[in-house]
Design a protein around this motif. Structure first.
Motif, mmCIF file in Angstrom:
data_model
loop_
_atom_site.group_PDB
_atom_site.id
_atom_site.type_symbol
_atom_site.label_atom_id
_atom_site.label_comp_id
_atom_site.label_asym_id
_atom_site.label_seq_id
_atom_site.Cartn_x
_atom_site.Cartn_y
_atom_site.Cartn_z
ATOM 1 N N HIS A 98 0.957 -0.951 -0.093
ATOM 2 C CA HIS A 98 0.492 0.347 -0.031
ATOM 3 C C HIS A 98 0.237 1.467 0.280
ATOM 4 O O HIS A 98 1.978 1.385 0.679
ATOM 5 C CB HIS A 98 -0.818 0.086 1.378
ATOM 6 C CG HIS A 98 -1.955 -1.257 1.003
ATOM 7 N ND1 HIS A 98 -2.749 -1.523 0.508
ATOM 8 C CD2 HIS A 98 -1.209 -2.101 2.246
ATOM 9 C CE1 HIS A 98 -3.370 -2.085 0.915
ATOM 10 N NE2 HIS A 98 -2.908 -2.991 1.893
ATOM 11 N N THR A 100 0.851 5.810 -0.841
ATOM 12 C CA THR A 100 -0.068 7.397 -0.468
ATOM 13 C C THR A 100 0.618 7.552 -1.671
ATOM 14 O O THR A 100 1.944 7.310 -2.562
ATOM 15 C CB THR A 100 0.161 8.420 0.809
ATOM 16 O OG1 THR A 100 1.497 7.782 1.041
ATOM 17 C CG2 THR A 100 -0.174 6.959 2.197
ATOM 18 N N HIS A 101 0.117 8.931 -1.503
ATOM 19 C CA HIS A 101 0.622 9.903 -3.160
ATOM 20 C C HIS A 101 1.779 10.163 -2.895
ATOM 21 O O HIS A 101 2.683 10.386 -3.728
ATOM 22 C CB HIS A 101 -0.488 10.819 -3.479
ATOM 23 C CG HIS A 101 -0.173 11.756 -2.249
ATOM 24 N ND1 HIS A 101 -1.448 11.784 -1.218
ATOM 25 C CD2 HIS A 101 0.222 12.982 -2.391
ATOM 26 C CE1 HIS A 101 -0.602 12.505 -0.447
ATOM 27 N NE2 HIS A 101 -0.261 13.130 -1.691
ATOM 28 N N ASP A 102 2.645 10.558 -2.111
ATOM 29 C CA ASP A 102 3.482 10.946 -1.572
ATOM 30 C C ASP A 102 4.716 10.044 -1.429
ATOM 31 O O ASP A 102 5.665 10.252 -0.027
ATOM 32 C CB ASP A 102 3.348 11.795 -0.438
ATOM 33 C CG ASP A 102 3.035 12.415 0.409
ATOM 34 O OD1 ASP A 102 2.748 10.804 0.779
ATOM 35 O OD2 ASP A 102 2.849 13.329 1.439
ATOM 36 N N PHE A 103 4.601 8.604 -1.663
ATOM 37 C CA PHE A 103 5.201 7.446 -0.866
ATOM 38 C C PHE A 103 6.770 8.096 -1.827
ATOM 39 O O PHE A 103 7.522 8.084 -0.268
ATOM 40 C CB PHE A 103 5.130 6.016 -1.926
ATOM 41 C CG PHE A 103 6.071 4.875 -1.377
ATOM 42 C CD1 PHE A 103 6.240 4.911 -1.186
ATOM 43 C CD2 PHE A 103 6.460 4.779 -2.881
ATOM 44 C CE1 PHE A 103 7.356 2.963 -0.107
ATOM 45 C CE2 PHE A 103 7.230 3.853 -2.660
ATOM 46 C CZ PHE A 103 7.758 3.216 -1.683
ATOM 47 N N ASP A 136 0.793 8.569 9.970
ATOM 48 C CA ASP A 136 1.466 8.745 8.930
ATOM 49 C C ASP A 136 2.242 8.027 8.170
ATOM 50 O O ASP A 136 3.366 8.668 7.343
ATOM 51 C CB ASP A 136 2.080 10.330 9.105
ATOM 52 C CG ASP A 136 1.574 11.267 9.699
ATOM 53 O OD1 ASP A 136 0.362 11.180 9.757
ATOM 54 O OD2 ASP A 136 1.224 11.882 11.015
ATOM 55 N N LYS A 138 3.364 6.412 4.544
ATOM 56 C CA LYS A 138 3.540 6.752 3.623
ATOM 57 C C LYS A 138 3.636 5.680 2.596
ATOM 58 O O LYS A 138 3.096 6.009 1.319
ATOM 59 C CB LYS A 138 5.206 7.554 2.947
ATOM 60 C CG LYS A 138 4.608 8.746 3.728
ATOM 61 C CD LYS A 138 6.103 9.736 2.434
ATOM 62 C CE LYS A 138 5.510 11.716 3.503
ATOM 63 N NZ LYS A 138 4.369 12.295 3.219
#
Length: 183
Positions: A98, A100-103, A136, A138
């Motif tokens: 998984h 996030t867009h800012d991985f 939080d 990423k």
């Protein structure tokens, strides 16, 4: 998908800037590498972030076994062998991935191992309560190895939480090569 990681233990007085420079000079070579979802160039540094030793421990997540096989047997891994000697490569199968867009902004990875205990029903195994949870994140990758009956969770973060369990290993990300679909 497959996970691949090797650990290179370095002397306590090793200048970790050597590894940082090596990654700065060469890390781009795995950007967009065939079948590679991402490679996290991970280091541990003695007396930083609770680490007891210096080490270089890159983590690869491969979309296809062919890319991983080519990396190992068609010259790319030879650079590691020539620089650091014969290393065992740990292989696992991805359980979940998984992001996030800012991985790609991640700066740290927390690594946590747990044992899968003998059972007569793996179908009902709930792994969500086995690991620590961090705010939080990423990205998270969970890998399993049925040869050893171990699970490992990699949590990608941009800052370290204050209270980290002693069983969780902390890595600094020096470079993150990612598939263009994650950019």
């Amino acid at each position: 998908m497959h996970a691949m990681q090797y650990h290179i233990d370095l002397p306590a007085d090793y200048d970790m800037n050597i590894i940082r420079r090596r990654v700065m000079d060469n890390g781009w070579k795995t950007d967009g590498y065939k079948d590679l979802l991402f490679k996290a160039y991970l280091i541990t540094e003695k007396d930083k972030h609770r680490s007891l030793h210096n080490g270089y421990c890159p983590l690869y997540i491969w979309k296809q076994a062919k890319g991983m096989t080519d990396f190992v047997f068609k010259g790319s891994f030879d650079h590691i062998l020539r620089s650091f000697g014969w290393k065992q490569i740990h292989i696992g199968i991805t359980y979940s991935v998984h992001f996030t867009h800012d991985f790609n902004c991640s700066k740290y990875v927390l690594e946590e191992y747990v044992t899968i205990h003998p059972t007569d029903c793996l179908e009902t195994l709930d792994i969500s309560h086995l690991f620590s949870h961090f705010n939080d994140t990423k990205g998270e990758v969970i890998v399993y190895n049925p040869d050893k009956w171990k699970l490992v969770k990699y949590s990608f973060l941009d800052s370290l939480p204050e209270n980290i369990d002693k069983k969780v290993h902390t890595y600094e990300i020096v470079h993150l090569s990612i598939d263009h679909s994650l950019a």
